[in-house]
Write an enzyme that holds these catalytic residues in place. Structure first.
Site, PDB file in Angstrom:
ATOM      1  N   HIS A 171      49.531  28.248  39.809  1.00  0.00           N
ATOM      2  CA  HIS A 171      48.920  29.230  39.229  1.00  0.00           C
ATOM      3  C   HIS A 171      48.538  30.391  40.224  1.00  0.00           C
ATOM      4  CE1 HIS A 171      46.021  30.577  35.667  1.00  0.00           C
ATOM      5  NE2 HIS A 171      46.369  31.704  36.411  1.00  0.00           N
ATOM      6  N   GLU A 238      48.300  37.557  35.954  1.00  0.00           N
ATOM      7  CA  GLU A 238      48.444  36.164  36.252  1.00  0.00           C
ATOM      8  C   GLU A 238      49.933  35.622  36.145  1.00  0.00           C
ATOM      9  OE1 GLU A 238      45.844  33.342  34.384  1.00  0.00           O
ATOM     10  OE2 GLU A 238      44.159  34.727  34.455  1.00  0.00           O
ATOM     11  N   ARG A 255      39.688  42.308  32.830  1.00  0.00           N
ATOM     12  CA  ARG A 255      38.278  42.118  33.073  1.00  0.00           C
ATOM     13  C   ARG A 255      38.124  41.444  34.751  1.00  0.00           C
ATOM     14  NH1 ARG A 255      39.526  37.730  29.838  1.00  0.00           N
ATOM     15  NH2 ARG A 255      39.377  35.580  30.982  1.00  0.00           N
TER      16      ARG A 255
END
Length: 641
Positions: A171, A238, A255
């Site tokens: 990730h 991401e 954010r």
């Protein structure tokens, strides 16, 4: 907002343009008729800052450590901060730090922090500026309903998207910024692969093992995504990355992420300041060429949870809390203080420990050193687990992926070992010296040095005094024979071995330390004795040694009713699947419980018949209380007789 208003409005947590990602069902590519679906949603907040207007006050629509983090930068810039809080957070740290604070309702987040109407109303009043893997068609419906329930509780939205499942992925996410002038930049990537319960537990920047050309491609892809929607402000793009460093877009979070400090550490920036300046209409402070990467940073999330019990979240008071000293290369991001309570209503994160060093190995060494100085008493934490994780050879080598914890579960969750005899000597000495300190304090108050209550040294004329002590190491009682020597030292016998022990107590920064020598080996440890437990924190780690309590003073332990399950923690009963008279088998689902942003399925511990269900849907159950009662079977009756 009326144009005549004297101040601007900025909702720091407000979402503007966003690829919206909700709890998802991950399906293998072979799943019939289903592949990858992306949901794009645009949200425009009515109350946002107008370009070119100075910001004098900011409403922070969040809680805990991230709210405190934003307030620190706002204060540095001379911007007033406005906090919002639920009834459960009335006495919290972020409320005390704010210039103004407004109550927004009851503890459940759906009725407070996730109520957009209440947030907007505070803005007017103050004039302010998760996942399921489905491997077969049969599992789909059950996992879909569970994901929807969890999404509704966490985000007040039960929409679910379906995406491709990549086995053992990394990730990796990229910090981006856009401004009102059409500029966008990236501030390199973070690796957030090491997770438990699909939640990040440790992050680092830059990602280990990433070649410069891959790093550049990641950053440029993230910037293209931001520019595609004319994105303004701080955002995180991401990606899922496979073992060959191929990466796939996953989502964009509009954010400032919880893990943003590691990016600040390697780029020398204050991203909250950037966010405020860009919201006020300024250009991005640096061009892409001016943003440089220096050193390596780690962020370890310290949670109130029990790693040995499937990382079960915990709630309760922080009876003792001491941290490493903050400096330019060590940051403590927290929203709690000693004496505060970790609430059952919200995420159980206590703090983020962030460290920086010139390279990854040096940063890892600093991380472990700092973790040993983070001492908490009052509830279970994951600090020892983080120490084991950061010291694992595969983690040190940078071989990280999202299955890291399950793959190395046995090495990371070592069973508790018996305390070394030298540690037991330290605990016994700490207890003796604490008793002596209390006696000395009594002597000063009583003004009678000859009082029999003013002596605890054990000294005798012409003879040595031996005291028999019992300490409890886990479930084992340990007998220690302590001989008080005339020179102020002690001889301690444990089983067939004798130790020569000498030491003293001293205070430093409101903490008590034990300086001790056991058979000539010197050591130093922080000493805390609370109720009936001795805590020792040293550079080697921490130990807990109990002081046995007589049976007539000990409270009766909480046990299940007729072998029924207990609530693992305080929470709300979301679903009840059984009723009185139902026959169940071991492993059958009895209830679904929601607590601390998690869904827990309570299962039957054995075969049997339900005699009584103690809670209805919507009711709150306290930790360790019985949830159902089983009929007493004939075999149970015979055993009790």
């Amino acid at each position: 907002m009326a144009a005549a208003s004297a101040v601007s409005v900025l909702l720091v947590a407000a979402e503007r343009n966003r690829w919206h990602r909700l709890p998802s069902l991950l399906l293998p590519p072979r799943f019939p008729g289903l592949f990858r679906t992306w949901v794009w949603r645009q949200r425009t907040m009515k109350y946002t800052t107008t370009t070119g207007r100075n910001i004098t006050k900011v409403l922070i629509a969040n809680r805990g450590e991230i709210a405190c983090r934003v307030m620190r930068t706002a204060r540095k810039l001379g911007v007033q901060s406005v906090a919002v809080y639920s009834e459960a957070d009335r006495n919290s740290m972020h409320v005390d730090m704010a210039d103004e604070a407004y109550s927004i309702g009851p503890a459940p987040s759906q009725q407070s922090y996730l109520s957009m109407e209440k947030i907007i109303q505070v803005a007017k009043t103050s004039a302010a500026q998760g996942m399921r893997i489905v491997r077969s068609e049969q599992e789909f419906q059950e996992q879909l309903e569970s994901a929807r329930r969890e999404a509704k509780k966490s985000f007040n939205d039960d929409a679910v998207l379906i995406e491709k499942f990549v086995d053992t992925p990394r990730h990796v996410e990229v910090q981006v910024f856009g401004d009102h002038h059409g500029n966008a930049v990236y501030l390199f990537e973070r690796d957030c692969s090491v997770q438990r319960r699909h939640q990040k537990i440790i992050e680092e920047a830059p990602a280990p093992g990433i070649k410069p050309e891959v790093r550049k491609k990641l950053g440029e892809a993230a910037v293209r995504a931001a520019k595609a929607v004319n994105y303004v402000g701080a955002g995180t793009v991401e990606f899922i990355m496979d073992s060959k460093h191929n990466f796939y877009f996953m989502e964009m979070n509009t954010r400032l992420q919880v893990e943003h400090p590691v990016t600040e550490m390697i780029t020398g920036t204050d991203l909250v300041e950037w966010q405020l300046r860009i919201a006020a209409g300024e250009k991005i402070p640096l061009s892409q060429e001016e943003i440089t990467l220096q050193g390596h940073a780690f962020e370890a999330r310290i949670y109130a949870e029990d790693p040995s019990n499937n990382f079960m979240p915990g709630a309760g008071p922080l009876v003792h809390l001491s941290t490493p000293r903050a400096d330019p290369s060590t940051r403590i991001e927290t929203g709690v203080r000693q004496g505060d309570e970790v609430s059952v209503h919200y995420d159980p994160m206590i703090a983020k420990l962030v460290v920086w060093a010139a390279d990854r190995q040096a940063a890892l060494t600093k991380l472990r050193y700092s973790l040993r100085q983070y001492n908490i008493i009052g509830l279970h934490t994951n600090i020892d687990f983080l120490l084991n994780l950061s010291g694992h050879p595969e983690f040190e080598a940078g071989n990280v992926h999202t299955d890291f914890i399950p793959q190395h579960h046995k090495e990371l969750l070592l069973s508790r070992k018996a305390a070394a005899k030298e540690s037991l000597c330290q605990a016994a000495l700490g207890l003796i010296l604490k008793e002596k300190a209390m006696t000395d304090a009594f002597t000063l108050q009583a003004h009678d040095q000859f009082s029999p209550f003013s002596s605890s040294s054990g000294r005798r004329l012409n003879i040595s005094y031996t005291r028999n002590m019992t300490l409890k190491d886990g479930k084992n009682n340990v007998a220690i024979a302590v001989t008080y020597n005339h020179d102020g030292s002690y001889s301690m016998q444990i089983e067939d071995k004798t130790f020569q022990v000498l030491g003293d107590l001293y205070s430093e920064e409101d903490c008590t330390y034990l300086k001790c020598s056991v058979n000539g080996v010197a050591s130093k440890a922080k000493l805390i004795i609370l109720e009936n437990t001795i805590y020792l924190f040293s550079k080697e780690g921490s130990i807990e040694i109990d002081i046995p309590v007589p049976k007539y003073l000990s409270s009766v332990s909480s046990e299940g009713t007729q072998g029924g399950p207990l609530a693992p923690m305080t929470g709300t009963i979301e679903k009840v699947f059984v009723k009185a008279g139902d026959k169940v088998k071991a492993g059958d689902s009895l209830m679904v419980m929601i607590a601390m942003k998690m869904e827990h399925t309570i299962k039957a511990p054995k075969d049997g018949t339900i005699k009584k269900v103690f809670y209805r849907e919507g009711a709150q159950a306290n930790r360790h209380t019985p949830l159902v009662e089983f009929e007493e079977e004939e075999s149970d009756k015979r055993e009790s007789e």
